[in-house]
Design an enzyme around this catalytic site. Structure first.
Site, PDB file in Angstrom:
ATOM      1  N   GLY A 134       0.808  -1.216   0.000  1.00 27.88           N
ATOM      2  CA  GLY A 134       0.000   0.000   0.000  1.00 27.88           C
ATOM      3  C   GLY A 134       0.843   1.269   0.000  1.00 27.88           C
ATOM      4  O   GLY A 134       1.912   1.344  -0.614  1.00 27.88           O
ATOM      5  N   SER A 135       0.369   2.276   0.748  1.00 20.68           N
ATOM      6  CA  SER A 135       0.914   3.637   0.631  1.00 20.68           C
ATOM      7  C   SER A 135       2.355   3.797   1.085  1.00 20.68           C
ATOM      8  O   SER A 135       2.982   4.815   0.769  1.00 20.68           O
ATOM      9  CB  SER A 135       0.031   4.607   1.418  1.00 20.68           C
ATOM     10  N   VAL A 136       2.909   2.843   1.840  1.00 24.96           N
ATOM     11  CA  VAL A 136       4.318   2.971   2.229  1.00 24.96           C
ATOM     12  C   VAL A 136       5.240   2.873   1.017  1.00 24.96           C
ATOM     13  O   VAL A 136       6.430   3.190   1.109  1.00 24.96           O
ATOM     14  CB  VAL A 136       4.700   1.898   3.278  1.00 24.96           C
ATOM     15  N   MET A 137       4.695   2.462  -0.141  1.00 24.53           N
ATOM     16  CA  MET A 137       5.497   2.415  -1.360  1.00 24.53           C
ATOM     17  C   MET A 137       5.547   3.760  -2.073  1.00 24.53           C
ATOM     18  O   MET A 137       6.384   3.969  -2.962  1.00 24.53           O
ATOM     19  CB  MET A 137       4.923   1.362  -2.315  1.00 24.53           C
TER      20      MET A 137
END
Length: 567
Positions: A299-302
């Site tokens: 998810g958004s940690v990428m």
């Protein structure tokens, strides 16, 4: 007229009896002569044969167990040690038939008499059976002191894990024969095992030791293994992770902490875990070292990693304005949403608000393989190659015939799978002037500078953008650590099962760097399926990061940051 048959006279019979007698005497004398000749031959001419037969019945070559090497943390605290134990065995054909003696033996062994009798019956045609494995020397000696026929001792080693469930999945376990079965015990089994020795002994006909004659080969103890783990940080990280999993009634969780200067793994914990010293009720879900073996959509940690690729092109700069209105966009028939309409945002704002629309519009301005190349350079889609059994490669689909929706989803962390260790390793590039460090589970004596992946200028820009996220009233505010500047990114991703994406099951993530002024540690926290209203990464994973990293910085004697104004 019939002629009657006359009976032989005594004089006629005597010569016949004497002939048979002489024949029998001759046969006996010949046999005795052959036997005497054979005895003389064996004792005078072929003495080695008798000597060999005698030795074969009394001389034995016995193995000498090699002491398995110790596994320690980076400071020498033991994580796995071998202690002397005694295994008792028996020759079932020599065990006493007396019921009283067998009852005494069963009680001394701590087993049921019926169970012991059943085992003896099962092995009645054999000459070997274990009575009980891995007893303490004192307990075994009490059995031997009974001096029951047919009972013997075999000296071995038993593996003990002082830190129990805290390091179980990382260190692994050995089986009853002291051979590695899981984790680093398996990965380094040959190194830890050493080489067994041999000795020649003299035993009586019942197999009892009479004399230890001489050493044939000295046992070579196994090598010791020093891990990169700091046991103080490991205990603290496990306690905080387990508390968070329990608090949110989650399925599990994992945490990885890496040294931002060397790439060493300082802590790696999972929940649930298991007690390697008592495996009677093992939870199979706790056997895997999920930080290494399990891959998931992050998810958004990428988004910071994808943004690093965009900022190195001539199409996106820190001052580029992206219009995210009206808060959603349609790509290939799919609707991509933001939490709300954030309007016009620069890259820092896109990361701050975790805008899927913003990342989508950036991705569609780039070449098809720009973000993919960055992910590949960071090691995604291939195993970390740290020598741990079952390392996950993750998933990084090749950029062939990609649709716009595929490019978009990969930019905000869907359509790609990573392990917690891979994610933490990728973040070392942001913390280390753009150089990604190879992860290590062993203590590093000669740190390497790392592999250049991100331009230093871009890495510094990203670090500043991520610091904005860990501020009061921002999405990562609960990751703040008093006295230290923190940079990080939250993530909340729907779990995917065989039936597709789940609507009520999520993974909550936080990936962070501390302290910003001179990064020392990189930490990734993932909580699997937190139940309740609070399932967002900023509410579930970020507080774990704060508690763990705050204590770690103090334990590592990292000085507080000098507060500086954010750019």
């Amino acid at each position: 007229m019939t002629q009657s048959r006359q009976t032989p006279t005594r004089a006629e019979v005597a010569p016949m009896g004497r002939g048979r007698y002489r024949f029998l005497i001759g046969v006996v004398l010949i046999a005795l002569a052959a036997l005497v000749g054979r005895i003389a031959y064996l004792n005078v001419i072929d003495r080695d044969f008798l000597q060999g037969q005698g030795d074969a019945r009394t001389l034995r070559v016995e193995p000498i167990d090699a002491h398995r090497g110790m596994i320690t943390d980076r400071h020498g605290d033991p994580l796995a040690i071998s202690t002397p134990v005694v295994s008792l065995w028996a020759n079932p054909q020599e065990l006493p038939d007396d019921d009283i003696q067998r009852l005494v033996l069963a009680r001394a062994l701590g087993v049921d008499l019926d169970s012991l009798d059943a085992r003896i019956q099962r092995y009645r045609n054999h000459e070997f059976m274990y009575l009980r494995r891995r007893m303490t020397p004192d307990a075994a000696q009490k059995v031997l002191d009974l001096q029951l026929p047919g009972v013997y001792a075999q000296h071995e080693y038993k593996r003990y894990y002082p830190s129990g469930e805290v390091t179980a999945q990382l260190v692994g376990v050995t089986n009853i024969d002291d051979q590695g079965q899981e984790g680093l015990e398996l990965a380094y089994n040959s190194y830890l095992s050493g080489e067994p020795g041999k000795r020649r002994v003299l035993k009586d006909r019942k197999g009892r030791l009479v004399r230890d004659l001489h050493l044939l080969k000295e046992a070579k103890p196994g090598g010791d293994l020093t891990l990169s783990i700091d046991l103080r940080l490991q205990y603290m990280a496990y306690r905080e992770l387990k508390a968070a999993v329990d608090e949110h009634n989650a399925d599990g969780g994992t945490l990885v902490m890496m040294d931002a200067h060397t790439g060493e793994v300082l802590a790696m914990v999972n929940s649930p875990s298991y007690n390697p010293n008592n495996r009677t009720d093992i939870d199979v879900d706790g056997l895997r070292n999920q930080a290494i073996t399990d891959a998931f959509e992050p998810g958004s940690v990428m988004k910071p990693l994808a943004m690093s690729a965009a900022l190195e092109t001539d199409k996106i700069t820190p001052d580029t304005v992206i219009d995210t209105s009206p808060g959603y966009t349609r790509v290939d028939g799919y609707t991509i949403n933001d939490f709300r309409n954030y309007g016009k945002l620069k890259p820092a704002g896109i990361l701050l608000h975790s805008s899927n629309v913003g990342m989508t519009r950036i991705a569609l301005q780039l070449d098809d393989d720009t973000i993919w190349n960055r992910y590949q350079a960071l090691g995604l889609g291939k195993a970390p190659e740290i020598g741990f059994p079952g390392e996950a490669e993750g998933s990084l689909p090749a950029p062939y015939n990609w649709s716009d929706s595929k490019r978009a989803t990969m930019a905000y962390g869907y359509g790609v799978a990573v392990s917690a260790l891979q994610l933490a390793t990728a973040y070392t590039a942001i913390a280390n002037d753009g150089r990604e460090l190879s992860p290590s589970l062993l203590k590093v004596s000669d740190p390497q500078p790392g592999k250049p992946v991100i331009k230093p200028k871009v890495a510094h820009e990203l670090l500043g953008m991520l610091e904005h996220i860990v501020q009061p009233h921002a999405g990562g505010s609960k990751a703040m650590v008093p006295g230290y500047r923190i940079a990080g990114k939250t993530g909340t991703v729907r779990k995917v099962e065989s039936s597709g994406y789940q609507t009520t099951a999520y993974r909550s993530l936080f990936a962070g760097i501390a302290p910003v002024s001179d990064p020392r540690i990189v930490t990734v926290v993932m909580i699997d399926n937190a139940r309740g209203q609070e399932y967002y990464g900023g509410l579930v994973a970020a507080p774990v990061f704060s508690r763990v990293v705050g204590k770690a910085l103090r334990l590592l004697d990292v000085l507080p940051d000098k507060k500086e104004a954010l750019p």
